[in-house]
Design a protein around this motif. Sequence first.
Motif, PDB file in Angstrom:
ATOM      1  N   PRO B 424      -7.038   5.129  -4.121  1.00 34.75           N
ATOM      2  CA  PRO B 424      -7.182   5.386  -5.857  1.00 34.75           C
ATOM      3  C   PRO B 424      -6.669   4.170  -6.373  1.00 34.75           C
ATOM      4  O   PRO B 424      -6.360   3.000  -6.249  1.00 34.75           O
ATOM      5  N   GLU B 425      -7.170   4.281  -7.919  1.00 36.53           N
ATOM      6  CA  GLU B 425      -7.340   3.166  -8.525  1.00 36.53           C
ATOM      7  C   GLU B 425      -6.239   2.602  -8.986  1.00 36.53           C
ATOM      8  O   GLU B 425      -4.670   3.928  -9.034  1.00 36.53           O
ATOM      9  N   GLY B 426      -5.548   0.794  -8.717  1.00 41.37           N
ATOM     10  CA  GLY B 426      -3.754   0.502  -8.988  1.00 41.37           C
ATOM     11  C   GLY B 426      -3.467   0.669  -7.967  1.00 41.37           C
ATOM     12  O   GLY B 426      -2.152   0.488  -8.323  1.00 41.37           O
ATOM     13  N   VAL B 427      -3.464   1.059  -6.713  1.00 33.05           N
ATOM     14  CA  VAL B 427      -2.623   1.822  -6.083  1.00 33.05           C
ATOM     15  C   VAL B 427      -2.616   0.222  -4.770  1.00 33.05           C
ATOM     16  O   VAL B 427      -4.234   0.304  -4.753  1.00 33.05           O
ATOM     17  N   ASN B 428      -1.701  -0.037  -4.114  1.00 32.93           N
ATOM     18  CA  ASN B 428      -2.406  -1.237  -3.310  1.00 32.93           C
ATOM     19  C   ASN B 428      -1.611  -0.670  -1.495  1.00 32.93           C
ATOM     20  O   ASN B 428      -1.166   0.132  -1.547  1.00 32.93           O
ATOM     21  N   TYR B 429      -2.722  -0.879  -0.324  1.00 31.80           N
ATOM     22  CA  TYR B 429      -2.248  -0.574   0.429  1.00 31.80           C
ATOM     23  C   TYR B 429      -0.609  -0.892   1.212  1.00 31.80           C
ATOM     24  O   TYR B 429      -0.320  -1.395   1.118  1.00 31.80           O
ATOM     25  N   CYS B 430      -0.216   0.227   2.075  1.00 32.55           N
ATOM     26  CA  CYS B 430       1.430   0.135   2.353  1.00 32.55           C
ATOM     27  C   CYS B 430       1.601  -1.104   2.907  1.00 32.55           C
ATOM     28  O   CYS B 430       1.127  -1.236   3.947  1.00 32.55           O
ATOM     29  N   ASN B 431       2.528  -2.056   3.100  1.00 31.46           N
ATOM     30  CA  ASN B 431       2.966  -2.610   4.203  1.00 31.46           C
ATOM     31  C   ASN B 431       4.386  -3.108   3.754  1.00 31.46           C
ATOM     32  O   ASN B 431       5.075  -2.480   2.753  1.00 31.46           O
ATOM     33  N   ASN B 432       5.238  -3.531   5.376  1.00 34.14           N
ATOM     34  CA  ASN B 432       6.850  -3.667   4.766  1.00 34.14           C
ATOM     35  C   ASN B 432       6.930  -4.372   4.166  1.00 34.14           C
ATOM     36  O   ASN B 432       8.537  -4.123   3.819  1.00 34.14           O
ATOM     37  N   GLU B 433       6.490  -5.542   3.405  1.00 43.56           N
ATOM     38  CA  GLU B 433       7.209  -6.282   2.521  1.00 43.56           C
ATOM     39  C   GLU B 433       7.437  -5.747   1.615  1.00 43.56           C
ATOM     40  O   GLU B 433       8.522  -5.556   0.560  1.00 43.56           O
ATOM     41  N   ASP B 434       6.347  -5.474   1.165  1.00 47.09           N
ATOM     42  CA  ASP B 434       6.301  -4.688  -0.580  1.00 47.09           C
ATOM     43  C   ASP B 434       6.944  -3.307  -0.364  1.00 47.09           C
ATOM     44  O   ASP B 434       7.257  -2.252  -1.287  1.00 47.09           O
ATOM     45  N   ASN B 435       6.578  -2.666   0.338  1.00 43.32           N
ATOM     46  CA  ASN B 435       7.237  -0.807   0.275  1.00 43.32           C
ATOM     47  C   ASN B 435       8.028  -0.596   1.520  1.00 43.32           C
ATOM     48  O   ASN B 435       7.448  -0.356   2.432  1.00 43.32           O
ATOM     49  N   PRO B 436       9.424  -1.320   2.182  1.00 39.15           N
ATOM     50  CA  PRO B 436      10.099  -1.084   2.866  1.00 39.15           C
ATOM     51  C   PRO B 436      10.327   0.547   3.811  1.00 39.15           C
ATOM     52  O   PRO B 436      10.295   0.678   4.550  1.00 39.15           O
ATOM     53  N   GLY B 437       9.954   1.240   2.655  1.00 38.92           N
ATOM     54  CA  GLY B 437      10.314   2.546   3.438  1.00 38.92           C
ATOM     55  C   GLY B 437       9.401   3.269   3.614  1.00 38.92           C
ATOM     56  O   GLY B 437       9.098   4.333   3.841  1.00 38.92           O
ATOM     57  N   TRP B 438       8.031   2.799   3.909  1.00 44.18           N
ATOM     58  CA  TRP B 438       6.615   3.257   3.526  1.00 44.18           C
ATOM     59  C   TRP B 438       6.638   4.199   4.638  1.00 44.18           C
ATOM     60  O   TRP B 438       5.579   5.418   4.596  1.00 44.18           O
TER      61      TRP B 438
END
Lengths: 655, 646
Positions: B424-438
């Motif tokens: 969606p607009e303005g959202v990034n893909y999850c990764n371990n660094e930026d979103n540790p609990g994804w």
Amino acid sequence: AAMAPGRKITAKIKKTLPVTGPQAPTLSELMRWYCLNTNTHGCRRIVVSRGRLRRFIWILLTLSAVGLILWQCAELLLNYYSASVSVTVQFQKLSFPAVTICNINPYKYSAMKDYLSELDRETKNALETFYGFSEGKSKVRRSVGDGNGTGSELFQHIPLLKFEDFSRTVTDLHSGQKRKIEGKVFHKDSSIVNSGDSNDIIGFQLCDANNSSECALYTFSSGVNAIQEWYKLHYMNIMAQIPLETKEKLSYSADDLILTCFFDGLSCDKRHFTRFHHPLHGNCYTFNSGDNESVLSTSTGGSEYGLHVVLYIDEADYNPFLVTSTGAKIIVHDQNEYPFIEDIGTEIETAAATSIGMHFTRSRKLSKPYSDCTETGADIPVENLYNKSYSLQICLHSCFQKAMVESCGCAQYAQPLPAGAEYCNYKKNPNWMYCYYRLHERFVKEQLGCQQICKDACSFKEWALTTSIAQWPSAVSEDWMLRVLSWDKGQKLNKKLNKTDLANLMVFYKDLNERFISENPANTLVILLSNFGGQLGLWMSCSVVCVIEIVEVFFIDSLSIVLRRRWQKAKKWWNGRKSKQGGKPCPEGELERQGHENPACVDEDLPTFNTALRLPLPHESPLPRTPPPNYSTLRLEGSAAFTEQLPDTLDAGPR
Amino acid sequence: MNVKKYFVRALHRLQKGPGYTYKELLVWYCDNTNTHGPKRIIKEGPKKKFVWFFLTLLFASLVFWQWGILINTYLSYNVTSSLSIGFKTMKFPAVTVCNANPFKYSEVKPLLKELDRLIEAALERILQPSQGGSVLPLPLNGSDNLSQALDLSLWNQLPLVLIDEHDKDHPVIVDIFETNQTGLGNQTAAPDASNTTSEEKKYKLAVKLCSHEGPGNCIYRNFTSAAQAVTEWYILQSTSILSKVPLQERIRMGYQAEDMILACLYGAEPCNYKNFTQIYHPDHGNCYIFNWGMDEEALNSSNPGAEFGLKLILDISQQDYIPYLSSAAGARLMLHQQRSFPFLKDQGIYAMAGTETSIGVLVDELERMGYPYSDCTMNGSDVPVKNLYSEYNTSYSIQACLRSCFQNRMAEICGCGHYMFPLPEGVNYCNNEDNPGWAYCYSSLRSSVGHRQFCIDSCKETCNDTQYKMTISMADWPSEASEDWIFHILSYERDMSTNVTLDRNGIIKLNIYFQEYNYRTISESAATTIVWLLSSLGGQFGFWMGGSVLCLIEFGEIIIDSLWITVINAISWGKGLKQRRARARYPDAPPTVSELAEAHANPGFQHEDSGAQPAAALPPEPGTPPPNYDSLRVRPAAPGPDGDES
């Protein structure tokens, strides 16, 4: 004054409730009256038309309109029990079907050794005798015990035979003797003999134990079929004597068969599987059988969210004669349905990932007057031997089993036992094989009547399967995959798994669309009546009221006129005779009654419009009153010539 | 004065209605109506009159009852289906071919190197105790050289753990690369085997998922099979790594069209990899779509049979697979409609390497009517979910809606988008660094029944549902005899060298063609139209009473008339009341209705009508005048009823 009380009462009743007959004195008068006053179109035209041709045409038209109405209404009635089909698609959470998985090989060969060693030795013997096949060259397991060659009664009784010379000479497997053979020959493959092929044919002979001259000969074009069929026959004999608990132990356990299990993104294990013992396939395991817990459902389609299992197919432990293919068999069915895995199973290959996409369709037919199907099977005179809901397959199998128990005295091994019966085995029922083959012959030729008794089920669920295969495990992942799976298999298994022992299976919904095909009655009573009304209105502007009129005029009134005529004639004749004889005067009551029935008297209290309003009858006024408007609008008036020519139209109303 | 005059005139006009009393009106109606019953009521004798009255009432109520049923039937908007089957020239379906493996291992190796070493080391640890016996050897005892080389930070974000189940009630969690053994503090996600008696595995593998809020908030997602656990773990880890790679780079790492599509033939016309549209599919890397119909006209096929279909030779180069990511090898393909997105995980099928797969196609169409007949959507514009797949310029489908719905929820709840779906607009893909609990967030969202149901409820299926029913058959290909030259030619064509770069493990032949009957169309039409309704209503009315719309109008007219009569009566009653008050008591009782009727029907009054005719000096007209309201009523010459009363 001196009337009897009974007569007084009748007179009173007559006075208060005068029963008057039709107003018209004759039939033709009645018809004229009817035609002028009826609501249907057409009749009036007959009466008011002048000229014979015109009148004739109108009669013809009216009659043909009546005929058309009758014809069309008959058509409507005949087509009343027709069904229209509607297809609805609903996207929803779907309940996952039951998936039954079997190993193609029913029992562990190593465990069956004790029971089958003699049979296997005999089979090998036959192979060597007829085809020069010796075990040294083969891969056949040596684990089969080397018995001391006595050979049981049984195998001698039904030996494999090799036919030469158009089935007239036979080589016996045991004695090696050649002998002539008599009796009927049944060919499993009938074209072979007719083609004049002089190749040797192999088969076996079944004789009626009570009457040894009654024999049936079964021959096969290929030794592969003959040996398998012969093996199966004896195998069933042996298996029938083993109790169920033992058989379940001889077969695969859930841990043996199912290596990994994954459903709807979550891990599952053997507790999600229900054991189900199939006589020909040994232990089968049903996923989501709905027995102990509620039925699982999927709310997402796609391969990730379905059932994903890895099966362990122990190829080394296969029975070499009973099954010749390797793999597993699966069937997708409803929780209430019996899995006929031998009939409609899908085979799963080893060393491959089989992906089965499902598409769900539910159908429903209308039962009785619309089509000949059964809702629950309760109206079928065949007892359901399976503990599952009715299906055609179940009915046919139960029907055959019933016939088998009746005529052979024991039950066939592949189907469930009816109450009080037991499976056939050679020791107790020496005659069963002959009996079974004859019965089966008749069953196939529809002589047992099973196909006539059994009906379709009205509703059924179908999972359309799209099967595709990929190589599994892939060349680069094979190594770690087999290592990890061996670890999964557990500590008791020491050897490393081979990829031909494994089968990967994915069963999933391609989409969550449920198609529901249902039959609905095309006609309801309301619509039928509407159609009747349309027809009646179209041709004659008629309605139920007209029908009542017709009944009233043509049946009741006409009949009463005819009867009245008859009565008067008879009375006249009687009176004449009486007066001839002695001139005895009529009783007064009779005269009174006569007066009642006299149309002249009846005319006095005509229930017309005027009397209804209790208005005095119009005096003989020179000018006609305005007649009732609707029917009279067409009438010409004012000209004396016309009124003279059409007296009926004028008189009809007031009279 | 004027007003009064006007009222008098109006009153006079009203008095010209069909009657002055209800009874008169009713009788007039019964005699003149076209409906069949009422006429008989007044025409027959007293007993029959009663019978007819009863019958007419009965029929009238029957008609209304049945009308109710019919209108109900109409409002339920039933449909009837018609089925047609046969062969016609149709658009050849779009064919998407992918490799089961998303990226070439040789290209992604630098990215996944650490991960592979970790899993190899972990597997070694895990598989070791099976020989050793019941005691798990403690890690880090003398294998420091191994673990030092490993990047444990990657591991620690999402560790695999062993669950030691020797003691059923107190399972012990053993982290594979660490020394601390902990009792099972938190509950496991899947239920443990607790009451099984037979001997079974003592260890289970689980993925430890922790939310970023704190270390205490962890769940152990355990698996009955280590193979699954390893695959699942690897997918989670590699997703995190690959989501940081830009799209262009990912496309470059995948299989290129010229490497994958070796030969193509459509009917008798040759085609090549340039006829395929490249699309990046998160599951399968580069996919190639034949006949997608995005830029050019879709191809038609006017003949059944394999000779007129699509023939493809593909190379999947199995040696270049990522070992831990995809264990099944083959091509993934899917038939779908033009301009629709291929959802291979749902509808795709496999083709096995080293075989020729023939696919006979039957197009199974379902054409439905939209609202109010069925709850479906024509183009997805009325669905409350934002379609993320519109960036591919594809049409709406329920799969697209469900995935968009999931991704939107994921962006809302976890704050980042899952790698498998468009963003969606303005959202990034999850990764371990930026979103540790994804991973924790994703797992809980994925297994949440409530979220799934929410998406099922908000998405609608399309009205036109097209399925491609496939009859799949397979044979070995190439045959042993032809193997050599086929591999030689195909290798030569690919890279213009004489080295044979192909083998049985990589090559696939596909034939896709229409079957003899290529379509089966179920189309819906309304079972009840307004025409149907009217003719049924008319049929009912006609059947019972011989009536029509005009009869209804007549009836309505009578009601209006009776209202007028009421008005007139009320006025005259009011007048009478006034006069009575003014005067003394009138000695006579007021005349009854029958008396009045008798007075009206006095034949003597008729003379006026006929008497007027000669005065007009016209020849007497033949025939009755058209029935108007006055035809029955005898007009009083002398003072009217009002006058009588006064």
